[in-house]
Design an enzyme around this catalytic site. Sequence first.
Site, PDB file in Angstrom:
ATOM      1  N   LYS A 224      61.931  25.299  -0.043  1.00 37.23           N
ATOM      2  CA  LYS A 224      61.990  26.399   0.936  1.00 37.23           C
ATOM      3  C   LYS A 224      62.238  25.851   2.343  1.00 37.23           C
ATOM      4  O   LYS A 224      62.126  24.642   2.581  1.00 37.23           O
ATOM      5  CB  LYS A 224      60.677  27.177   0.897  1.00 37.23           C
ATOM      6  CG  LYS A 224      59.459  26.338   1.317  1.00 37.23           C
ATOM      7  CD  LYS A 224      58.163  27.090   1.081  1.00 37.23           C
ATOM      8  CE  LYS A 224      56.958  26.231   1.456  1.00 37.23           C
ATOM      9  NZ  LYS A 224      55.689  26.925   1.155  1.00 37.23           N
TER      10      LYS A 224
ATOM     11  N   ARG B  45      46.087  35.877   0.832  1.00 31.74           N
ATOM     12  CA  ARG B  45      47.454  36.043   1.324  1.00 31.74           C
ATOM     13  C   ARG B  45      48.121  37.038   0.381  1.00 31.74           C
ATOM     14  O   ARG B  45      47.805  38.212   0.454  1.00 31.74           O
ATOM     15  CB  ARG B  45      48.135  34.661   1.352  1.00 31.74           C
ATOM     16  CG  ARG B  45      49.374  34.607   2.196  1.00 31.74           C
ATOM     17  CD  ARG B  45      49.831  33.186   2.464  1.00 31.74           C
ATOM     18  NE  ARG B  45      50.197  32.411   1.272  1.00 31.74           N
ATOM     19  CZ  ARG B  45      50.722  31.204   1.290  1.00 31.74           C
ATOM     20  NH1 ARG B  45      50.951  30.602   2.449  1.00 31.74           N
ATOM     21  NH2 ARG B  45      51.036  30.568   0.191  1.00 31.74           N
TER      22      ARG B  45
ATOM     23  N   HIS C   7      47.393  29.550  -5.105  1.00 32.64           N
ATOM     24  CA  HIS C   7      47.705  28.577  -4.053  1.00 32.64           C
ATOM     25  C   HIS C   7      46.412  28.074  -3.423  1.00 32.64           C
ATOM     26  O   HIS C   7      45.508  28.854  -3.137  1.00 32.64           O
ATOM     27  CB  HIS C   7      48.600  29.233  -3.000  1.00 32.64           C
ATOM     28  CG  HIS C   7      49.195  28.259  -2.029  1.00 32.64           C
ATOM     29  ND1 HIS C   7      49.964  27.178  -2.421  1.00 32.64           N
ATOM     30  CD2 HIS C   7      49.131  28.190  -0.680  1.00 32.64           C
ATOM     31  CE1 HIS C   7      50.341  26.497  -1.350  1.00 32.64           C
ATOM     32  NE2 HIS C   7      49.841  27.084  -0.285  1.00 32.64           N
TER      33      HIS C   7
ATOM     34  N   ARG D 106      53.452  21.879  -7.756  1.00 30.16           N
ATOM     35  CA  ARG D 106      54.452  22.429  -6.828  1.00 30.16           C
ATOM     36  C   ARG D 106      54.460  21.665  -5.502  1.00 30.16           C
ATOM     37  O   ARG D 106      54.161  22.234  -4.458  1.00 30.16           O
ATOM     38  CB  ARG D 106      54.153  23.899  -6.523  1.00 30.16           C
ATOM     39  CG  ARG D 106      54.120  24.853  -7.683  1.00 30.16           C
ATOM     40  CD  ARG D 106      54.062  26.307  -7.183  1.00 30.16           C
ATOM     41  NE  ARG D 106      53.015  26.525  -6.194  1.00 30.16           N
ATOM     42  CZ  ARG D 106      51.771  26.901  -6.477  1.00 30.16           C
ATOM     43  NH1 ARG D 106      51.406  27.145  -7.716  1.00 30.16           N
ATOM     44  NH2 ARG D 106      50.896  27.054  -5.506  1.00 30.16           N
TER      45      ARG D 106
ATOM     46  N   TYR E  23      61.476  19.320  35.007  1.00 32.49           N
ATOM     47  CA  TYR E  23      60.993  20.651  35.400  1.00 32.49           C
ATOM     48  C   TYR E  23      59.521  20.610  35.782  1.00 32.49           C
ATOM     49  O   TYR E  23      58.705  19.961  35.116  1.00 32.49           O
ATOM     50  CB  TYR E  23      61.131  21.629  34.230  1.00 32.49           C
ATOM     51  CG  TYR E  23      62.531  22.113  33.972  1.00 32.49           C
ATOM     52  CD1 TYR E  23      63.233  22.829  34.945  1.00 32.49           C
ATOM     53  CD2 TYR E  23      63.142  21.891  32.739  1.00 32.49           C
ATOM     54  CE1 TYR E  23      64.521  23.304  34.687  1.00 32.49           C
ATOM     55  CE2 TYR E  23      64.410  22.366  32.478  1.00 32.49           C
ATOM     56  CZ  TYR E  23      65.107  23.074  33.453  1.00 32.49           C
ATOM     57  OH  TYR E  23      66.350  23.545  33.199  1.00 32.49           O
TER      58      TYR E  23
ATOM     59  N   CYS F  75      63.274  19.255  28.094  1.00 26.23           N
ATOM     60  CA  CYS F  75      64.104  20.401  28.465  1.00 26.23           C
ATOM     61  C   CYS F  75      64.690  21.016  27.189  1.00 26.23           C
ATOM     62  O   CYS F  75      64.475  20.521  26.091  1.00 26.23           O
ATOM     63  CB  CYS F  75      65.252  19.965  29.378  1.00 26.23           C
ATOM     64  SG  CYS F  75      64.789  18.883  30.730  1.00 26.23           S
TER      65      CYS F  75
ATOM     66  N   ASP G 170      67.773  20.929  26.225  1.00 28.43           N
ATOM     67  CA  ASP G 170      68.838  20.131  25.625  1.00 28.43           C
ATOM     68  C   ASP G 170      68.699  18.628  25.868  1.00 28.43           C
ATOM     69  O   ASP G 170      69.548  17.859  25.435  1.00 28.43           O
ATOM     70  CB  ASP G 170      70.195  20.568  26.198  1.00 28.43           C
ATOM     71  CG  ASP G 170      70.287  22.057  26.343  1.00 28.43           C
ATOM     72  OD1 ASP G 170      70.136  22.743  25.308  1.00 28.43           O
ATOM     73  OD2 ASP G 170      70.444  22.547  27.471  1.00 28.43           O
TER      74      ASP G 170
HETATM   75  C1  LIG Z   1      55.000  25.842   0.413  1.00 29.55           C
HETATM   76  C2  LIG Z   1      54.296  26.033  -0.853  1.00 29.55           C
HETATM   77  C3  LIG Z   1      54.036  24.930  -1.686  1.00 29.55           C
HETATM   78  C4  LIG Z   1      54.311  23.492  -1.277  1.00 29.55           C
HETATM   79  O1  LIG Z   1      53.360  23.112  -0.321  1.00 29.55           O
HETATM   80  P1  LIG Z   1      53.249  21.587   0.170  1.00 29.55           P
HETATM   81  O2  LIG Z   1      51.974  21.547   0.910  1.00 29.55           O
HETATM   82  O3  LIG Z   1      54.429  21.331   1.028  1.00 29.55           O
HETATM   83  O4  LIG Z   1      53.248  20.750  -1.052  1.00 29.55           O
HETATM   84  C5  LIG Z   1      53.470  25.183  -2.923  1.00 29.55           C
HETATM   85  N1  LIG Z   1      53.155  26.445  -3.299  1.00 29.55           N
HETATM   86  C6  LIG Z   1      53.356  27.511  -2.521  1.00 29.55           C
HETATM   87  C7  LIG Z   1      52.981  28.872  -2.982  1.00 29.55           C
HETATM   88  C8  LIG Z   1      53.923  27.345  -1.264  1.00 29.55           C
HETATM   89  O5  LIG Z   1      54.116  28.410  -0.470  1.00 29.55           O
END
Ligand SMILES: *Cc1c(COP(=O)(O)O)cnc(C)c1O
Length: 400
Positions: A60, A158, A187, A243, A287, A334, A336
């Site tokens: 992602k 969530r 998660h 994951r 700045y 800045c 850029d």
């Molecule tokens: C982003 C995400 C992951 C991966 O998380 P990391 O901490 O980068 O390993 C796994 N599961 C879900 C649902 C996520 O949103």
Amino acid sequence: MSRPPGHLHVPAAPDGDPARLPSPAAVGRPSRILVDLDAIAANHRAIADHVRVPVMAIVKANAYGHGLVPVTRHLEAAGATRLGVAFVEEGIALRQAGVTLPILVMGGIFGPQVAQFIVHDLELTVSSLSKLGQVEEAARTLGRRARVHLKIDTGMERIGVHAASAGALVEAAVRSPWCETVGVYSHLACADDPDSPMTALQLERFLEACAHFDRLGAPMPLRHLANSGGVLHFPGTWLDMVRPGILLYGVLPDPASRPVVALRPALSLVSQVVYFKVVRAGSTVGYGATWTAASDTRVVTVPVGYGDGWPRALSSRGEVLIRGRRHPLAGRVCMDQFMVDIGAHSAWNEDEVVLVGRQGPEAISVEDVARCAGTIPYEILVQLNERIPREYRGGADSAH
Ligand SMILES: *Cc1c(COP(=O)(O)O)cnc(C)c1O
């Protein structure tokens, strides 16, 4: 200028005819994100060897800033078997690039998008009975079964059905003629911290929710729970699949993480000195005139800024490498450009500047940058935007 040519050597224009000049795209910016695709494939393999269960590679957010399509195509060629993204558009982009692996979209679903998932053969996250109903309706209309993963909330609050009330969702999914339940997942909220008691609690709640499949005599789908922190610290959470995201890119999720898997950082960020000057004692830089030269010093300017995703929080705090030495940023970043105080050292226009990566004996990691900017490595990686070209190393189909 007798300096050796940099990696972008621009031939002199013989007669000023723009058609004879290399195109701006060919010259590019002196700034580059270098992505080592072989490091990502090696990290994927190292994680798989460590956990010995299937790995869903999380790509992602533009593969954590490394480039969605090139990274994923390389992982697919290197033997990855499953992918995870956050949004349906990311999944569609991968399908349009010819990626054929199973792809789970982990974000919540909106009713009007469901048909898009099904026609692009993307796996959906189903987190309530009403979402399941939307998926079934779209699948019936299209005459195609949808592939779904049920999302259980075990402590993030969530998306996901609370573990304690997962029974009805599991039952409806198992009985649905229009949904194939490929997985069930949750998660972890605190897996970056090896000592957090939260993870054991989440695992317990998750397994209770999974038990509904047994209760119904239904086959157990893939149970997956572990993000990168889980991979590093909690073997009990590996279950049927892990994951990992940030670990694939060779970056640890947190300074407290234990590096139990050998990983190679895949991303470097380099630029070149675009200006050199001597700044007199008492003069201010940038700045807001927030930085004052304590004595006469040398300051170089680097053409990268917060408009590229280089954090403004590094103002007068960050460091970069020039000629194998660390030097501090002088004044505010800045949009850029930013300025670097090189003290009594020397530097020339077009000298390489390393913002992330190695130079000679020194290295600056994404973790270093994050600490300095007061954030997490994830944010540093994903905010590097498309204004900096990515250059890919390794892999059969390396491309610019
Ligand atoms: C982003 C995400 C992951 C991966 O998380 P990391 O901490 O980068 O390993 C796994 N599961 C879900 C649902 C996520 O949103």
